[in-house]
Enzyme design. Structure first.
Site, PDB file in Angstrom:
ATOM      1  N   LYS A  60      45.449  28.941  39.405  1.00 33.45           N
ATOM      2  CA  LYS A  60      44.517  29.420  40.435  1.00 33.45           C
ATOM      3  C   LYS A  60      43.106  28.980  40.088  1.00 33.45           C
ATOM      4  CE  LYS A  60      42.927  33.815  40.959  1.00 33.45           C
ATOM      5  NZ  LYS A  60      41.502  33.799  41.323  1.00 33.45           N
ATOM      6  N   ASP A 112      41.496  29.704  45.426  1.00 36.41           N
ATOM      7  CA  ASP A 112      41.183  31.096  45.800  1.00 36.41           C
ATOM      8  C   ASP A 112      39.695  31.215  46.131  1.00 36.41           C
ATOM      9  OD1 ASP A 112      41.117  33.904  45.944  1.00 36.41           O
ATOM     10  OD2 ASP A 112      41.055  34.141  43.761  1.00 36.41           O
ATOM     11  N   LYS A 162      38.618  32.689  49.133  1.00 30.61           N
ATOM     12  CA  LYS A 162      38.446  33.918  49.944  1.00 30.61           C
ATOM     13  C   LYS A 162      37.422  33.738  51.063  1.00 30.61           C
ATOM     14  CE  LYS A 162      39.435  37.133  46.111  1.00 30.61           C
ATOM     15  NZ  LYS A 162      39.417  36.302  44.901  1.00 30.61           N
ATOM     16  N   ASP A 187      33.929  34.369  57.281  1.00 28.16           N
ATOM     17  CA  ASP A 187      32.741  33.999  58.061  1.00 28.16           C
ATOM     18  C   ASP A 187      33.158  34.006  59.525  1.00 28.16           C
ATOM     19  OD1 ASP A 187      30.231  32.812  58.852  1.00 28.16           O
ATOM     20  OD2 ASP A 187      30.094  31.908  56.865  1.00 28.16           O
ATOM     21  N   THR A 201      41.741  44.194  44.430  1.00 29.43           N
ATOM     22  CA  THR A 201      42.386  45.118  43.489  1.00 29.43           C
ATOM     23  C   THR A 201      41.369  45.857  42.617  1.00 29.43           C
ATOM     24  OG1 THR A 201      42.774  43.164  42.132  1.00 29.43           O
ATOM     25  CG2 THR A 201      44.646  44.023  43.324  1.00 29.43           C
ATOM     26  N   ARG A 219      42.760  37.226  32.648  1.00 30.24           N
ATOM     27  CA  ARG A 219      42.369  37.526  31.274  1.00 30.24           C
ATOM     28  C   ARG A 219      43.499  37.849  30.302  1.00 30.24           C
ATOM     29  NH1 ARG A 219      37.696  41.163  33.709  1.00 30.24           N
ATOM     30  NH2 ARG A 219      39.321  41.204  35.307  1.00 30.24           N
TER      31      ARG A 219
HETATM   32  O1  C5P Z   1      41.545  38.479  34.738  1.00 27.68           O
HETATM   33  P1  C5P Z   1      42.350  39.098  35.836  1.00 27.68           P
HETATM   34  O2  C5P Z   1      43.840  39.102  35.538  1.00 27.68           O
HETATM   35  O3  C5P Z   1      41.827  40.454  36.265  1.00 27.68           O
HETATM   36  O4  C5P Z   1      42.144  38.085  37.060  1.00 27.68           O
HETATM   37  C1  C5P Z   1      42.599  38.357  38.360  1.00 27.68           C
HETATM   38  C2  C5P Z   1      42.233  37.215  39.251  1.00 27.68           C
HETATM   39  O5  C5P Z   1      42.672  37.504  40.572  1.00 27.68           O
HETATM   40  C3  C5P Z   1      40.726  36.952  39.358  1.00 27.68           C
HETATM   41  O6  C5P Z   1      40.573  35.540  39.440  1.00 27.68           O
HETATM   42  C4  C5P Z   1      40.314  37.603  40.669  1.00 27.68           C
HETATM   43  O7  C5P Z   1      39.266  36.906  41.303  1.00 27.68           O
HETATM   44  C5  C5P Z   1      41.583  37.488  41.497  1.00 27.68           C
HETATM   45  N1  C5P Z   1      41.770  38.484  42.549  1.00 27.68           N
HETATM   46  C6  C5P Z   1      41.807  39.841  42.327  1.00 27.68           C
HETATM   47  N2  C5P Z   1      42.006  40.716  43.376  1.00 27.68           N
HETATM   48  C7  C5P Z   1      42.184  40.257  44.608  1.00 27.68           C
HETATM   49  C8  C5P Z   1      42.161  38.875  44.835  1.00 27.68           C
HETATM   50  C9  C5P Z   1      41.964  38.008  43.773  1.00 27.68           C
HETATM   51  O8  C5P Z   1      41.687  40.278  41.196  1.00 27.68           O
HETATM   52  N3  C5P Z   1      42.444  41.096  45.596  1.00 27.68           N
END
Ligand code: C5P
Length: 234
Positions: free
Chosen positions: A33, A60, A62, A65, A120, A212
């Site tokens: 991603k 990603d 998002k 607009d 999330t 992460r």
């Molecule tokens: O590091 P972590 O596992 O929290 O990363 C989650 C990834 O998913 C990040 O790149 C974040 O931008 C993305 N994301 C998210 N929630 C969403 C959509 C995308 O955490 N609803």
């Protein structure tokens, strides 16, 4: 049947850091991603290089607009040949329809298009108090997912905890892509609505997005394998 896979969120700030990270994977070619940080830092160059190396890509960005702007932006992105990209469902059904129109190439093909429901990192309290959305997280997500389905999108991004209710409301073929994944023994960072790879599989996620817990792990390849094992059972 939808494909199931683990997507690594490569939230790095440069092309070099990203390629150094991906070089660690000698045996697997993980689905990658590319989010805002990396795309704004390294642009189409990094997209093309990761594609050239044989990885699938979820871009990603998002988009959110007015419909005409999203349609034109998607037209540009469709040339990049990524496998999946997304918009915010909050942009309305019209905006999502425009996104599909823009993304569809002259030969009728297009990347998968999914919609973000509620991030999330958003709690129900923040949604009610700051966004003035007077409904439960669950009801909001169901409605946003139904809007995305009505517009012709392939699925939604939601918390793994909500994958089940989305499938119930929109059918099993409607894809759920779920960030907010943590190992049972690790911290939450800034995420709120989270669960483990094993539980995400039980609830019905099609793709889990993991950042992460893999990128910041001492051994990212081992952490990736642990996710794959938990989610795909192999
Ligand atoms: O590091 P972590 O596992 O929290 O990363 C989650 C990834 O998913 C990040 O790149 C974040 O931008 C993305 N994301 C998210 N929630 C969403 C959509 C995308 O955490 N609803």
């Amino acid at each position: 049947m939808n494909a199931k896979d683990v997507i690594i969120a490569c939230d790095f700030s440069s092309k070099e850091a990203t390629l150094e990270f991906l070089d660690k994977f000698k045996e697997e070619k993980p689905f990658v991603k590319i989010g805002m940080e990396l795309y704004y830092a390294a642009g189409n160059d990094i997209v093309k290089e990761i594609k050239r190396r044989g990885h699938k890509i979820f871009l990603d960005l998002k988009l959110h607009d007015i419909p005409n702007t999203v349609k034109k932006a998607m037209r540009v992105l469709s040339d990049l040949d990524v496998d999946m990209t997304n918009v915010h469902a909050a942009g309305t059904v019209d905006m999502m329809r425009a996104a599909i129109e823009g993304l569809t190439r002259p030969d009728g093909t297009r990347p998968l298009l999914i919609a973000v429901t509620q991030l999330t990192s958003t709690s129900e309290q923040a949604m009610r108090e700051q966004l003035l959305i007077d409904a439960s997280i669950g009801d909001t997500i169901i409605k946003y997912a139904q809007n995305a389905k009505e517009a012709g999108l392939d699925g939604v991004v939601c918390s793994p905890l909500e994958a089940g209710i989305v499938k119930e409301a929109c059918g099993n073929e409607f894809m759920t892509v779920t960030p907010g994944i943590r190992f049972a023994d690790s911290g939450k960072d800034d995420q709120v609505r989270i669960t483990t790879p094993e539980r995400a599989r039980e609830i019905g996620s099609d793709y889990i997005v993991v950042g992460r817990p893999i990128t910041a792990a001492e051994d990212p390849v081992e952490a990736y394998r642990k996710c794959v094992k938990g989610f795909l059972g192999k």
